[in-house]
Motif scaffolding. Structure first.
Motif, mmCIF file in Angstrom:
data_model
loop_
_atom_site.group_PDB
_atom_site.id
_atom_site.type_symbol
_atom_site.label_atom_id
_atom_site.label_comp_id
_atom_site.label_asym_id
_atom_site.label_seq_id
_atom_site.Cartn_x
_atom_site.Cartn_y
_atom_site.Cartn_z
ATOM 1 N N HIS A 168 0.805 -1.227 0.000
ATOM 2 C CA HIS A 168 0.000 0.000 0.000
ATOM 3 C C HIS A 168 0.834 1.271 0.000
ATOM 4 N N ALA A 169 2.016 1.222 0.613
ATOM 5 C CA ALA A 169 2.893 2.397 0.559
ATOM 6 C C ALA A 169 3.364 2.617 -0.875
ATOM 7 N N ARG A 170 3.694 1.526 -1.573
ATOM 8 C CA ARG A 170 4.126 1.664 -2.971
ATOM 9 C C ARG A 170 2.992 2.197 -3.834
ATOM 10 N N ARG A 171 1.799 1.706 -3.560
ATOM 11 C CA ARG A 171 0.644 2.158 -4.320
ATOM 12 C C ARG A 171 0.439 3.671 -4.112
ATOM 13 N N TYR A 172 0.564 4.091 -2.854
ATOM 14 C CA TYR A 172 0.425 5.523 -2.560
ATOM 15 C C TYR A 172 1.510 6.318 -3.290
ATOM 16 N N LEU A 173 2.745 5.828 -3.231
ATOM 17 C CA LEU A 173 3.859 6.582 -3.804
ATOM 18 C C LEU A 173 3.762 6.728 -5.328
ATOM 19 N N THR A 174 3.024 5.825 -5.980
ATOM 20 C CA THR A 174 2.853 5.980 -7.433
ATOM 21 C C THR A 174 1.924 7.163 -7.740
ATOM 22 N N THR A 175 1.203 7.648 -6.735
ATOM 23 C CA THR A 175 0.253 8.740 -6.990
ATOM 24 C C THR A 175 0.847 10.114 -6.684
ATOM 25 N N VAL A 176 2.036 10.162 -6.095
ATOM 26 C CA VAL A 176 2.608 11.465 -5.743
ATOM 27 C C VAL A 176 3.813 11.785 -6.631
ATOM 28 N N PRO A 177 4.056 13.101 -6.862
ATOM 29 C CA PRO A 177 5.159 13.498 -7.737
ATOM 30 C C PRO A 177 6.500 12.976 -7.224
ATOM 31 N N GLY A 178 7.286 12.415 -8.109
ATOM 32 C CA GLY A 178 8.613 11.928 -7.737
ATOM 33 C C GLY A 178 8.594 10.585 -7.028
ATOM 34 N N GLY A 179 7.405 10.099 -6.704
ATOM 35 C CA GLY A 179 7.311 8.801 -6.041
ATOM 36 C C GLY A 179 7.968 8.758 -4.677
ATOM 37 N N ARG A 180 8.039 9.910 -4.003
ATOM 38 C CA ARG A 180 8.682 9.989 -2.682
ATOM 39 C C ARG A 180 7.797 10.770 -1.733
ATOM 40 N N PHE A 181 7.957 10.501 -0.443
ATOM 41 C CA PHE A 181 7.290 11.337 0.551
ATOM 42 C C PHE A 181 7.994 12.679 0.578
ATOM 43 N N THR A 182 7.210 13.774 0.648
ATOM 44 C CA THR A 182 7.867 15.087 0.677
ATOM 45 C C THR A 182 8.412 15.405 2.057
ATOM 46 N N ASP A 183 7.738 14.957 3.092
ATOM 47 C CA ASP A 183 8.266 15.216 4.432
ATOM 48 C C ASP A 183 7.818 14.121 5.409
ATOM 49 N N GLN A 184 8.313 14.288 6.603
ATOM 50 C CA GLN A 184 8.041 13.334 7.666
ATOM 51 C C GLN A 184 6.547 13.233 7.971
ATOM 52 N N ALA A 185 5.872 14.398 7.944
ATOM 53 C CA ALA A 185 4.441 14.425 8.291
ATOM 54 C C ALA A 185 3.635 13.588 7.294
ATOM 55 N N GLU A 186 3.969 13.734 6.006
ATOM 56 C CA GLU A 186 3.266 12.958 4.987
ATOM 57 C C GLU A 186 3.504 11.468 5.206
ATOM 58 N N MET A 187 4.764 11.124 5.456
ATOM 59 C CA MET A 187 5.097 9.715 5.647
ATOM 60 C C MET A 187 4.362 9.138 6.863
ATOM 61 N N GLU A 188 4.340 9.921 7.944
ATOM 62 C CA GLU A 188 3.679 9.433 9.151
ATOM 63 C C GLU A 188 2.175 9.272 8.962
ATOM 64 N N THR A 189 1.587 10.199 8.208
ATOM 65 C CA THR A 189 0.147 10.091 7.944
ATOM 66 C C THR A 189 -0.155 8.820 7.158
#
Ligand SMILES: [Zn+2]
Length: 209
Positions: free
Chosen positions: A98-119
């Motif tokens: 599910h984390a990979r699935r989420y990352l395919t929907t965001v630019p660059g395929g990376r979390f932008t910050d800690q808050a996003e990753m934690e959410t």
């Protein structure tokens, strides 16, 4: 090359990558050996996920190579780095899907910050508490559990600019429990002899490219 991979993995890494890329796929023995040493260098650098990916490729091209032994020792039934218990392995597979699935929907395929990753981690953990126990109670084969994990659809909150514009998250599809069981004692179609969930259908870690 071996000495480099063992003692100076950072310098060996680009050389080994080039060597792997330059190896003709038909030269399976050479390819497996180079992937093996690439995995050793990656492991020395603490990149366990990528090391396992290299070993997975190596055992696939040469199922009787030393890479196979190392791969089976280091990996769980999902083809991920082995943890201390089955429950944790199951959760990490669910999380990674599910984390990979989420990352395919965001630019660059990376979390932008800690808050996003934690959410995202919290949303996935919450989904797991709701569906995970039911799935693992119903299926015993990793292959079946993996299919059920992938059938779960999670709606993540939407990040707009700097803030979360919506903090609602929910599980969209719940038909995962009605999965038709397909006999899974079959082996991976690539001919490696391992179950597919551990081989070609293995679960990559969230950042594994
Ligand atoms: Zn395979």
């Amino acid at each position: 090359m071996r000495a480099l991979a063992r003692h100076d993995p950072a310098s060996a890494l680009p050389l080994l990558r080039t060597a792997v890329d330059a190896t003709h796929p038909e030269r399976r023995g050479d390819l497996a050996r180079r992937l093996y040493w690439l995995a050793i260098a990656l492991k020395r650098l603490g990149k366990d996920g990528l090391a396992l990916k290299a070993l997975a490729s190596a055992q696939r091209v040469a199922p009787r190579s030393p890479a196979r032994l190392l791969f089976c020792r280091a990996s769980n039934e999902y083809g991920m780095p082995r943890s201390s218990c089955q429950e944790h392995d199951d959760y990490r597979a669910f999380f990674s899907v599910h984390a990979r699935r989420y990352l395919t929907t965001v630019p660059g395929g990376r979390f932008t910050d800690q808050a996003e990753m934690e959410t995202v981690m919290t949303v996935i953990a919450d989904a797991w508490t709701r569906v995970g126990p039911g799935i693992v109670a119903r299926y015993s084969e990793c292959e079946d559990k993996l299919k059920a994990f992938r059938r779960v659809r999670i709606q993540f909150p939407v990040l707009g600019g700097e803030t979360w514009v919506s903090d609602r998250s929910k599980i969209l599809a719940g038909d995962f429990s009605a999965a038709s069981l397909i006999p899974t004692n079959g082996r991976c179609p690539c001919g490696s002899g391992l179950p597919a969930s551990r081989c070609c259908n293995r679960v990559p870690l969230p950042y594994e490219l």
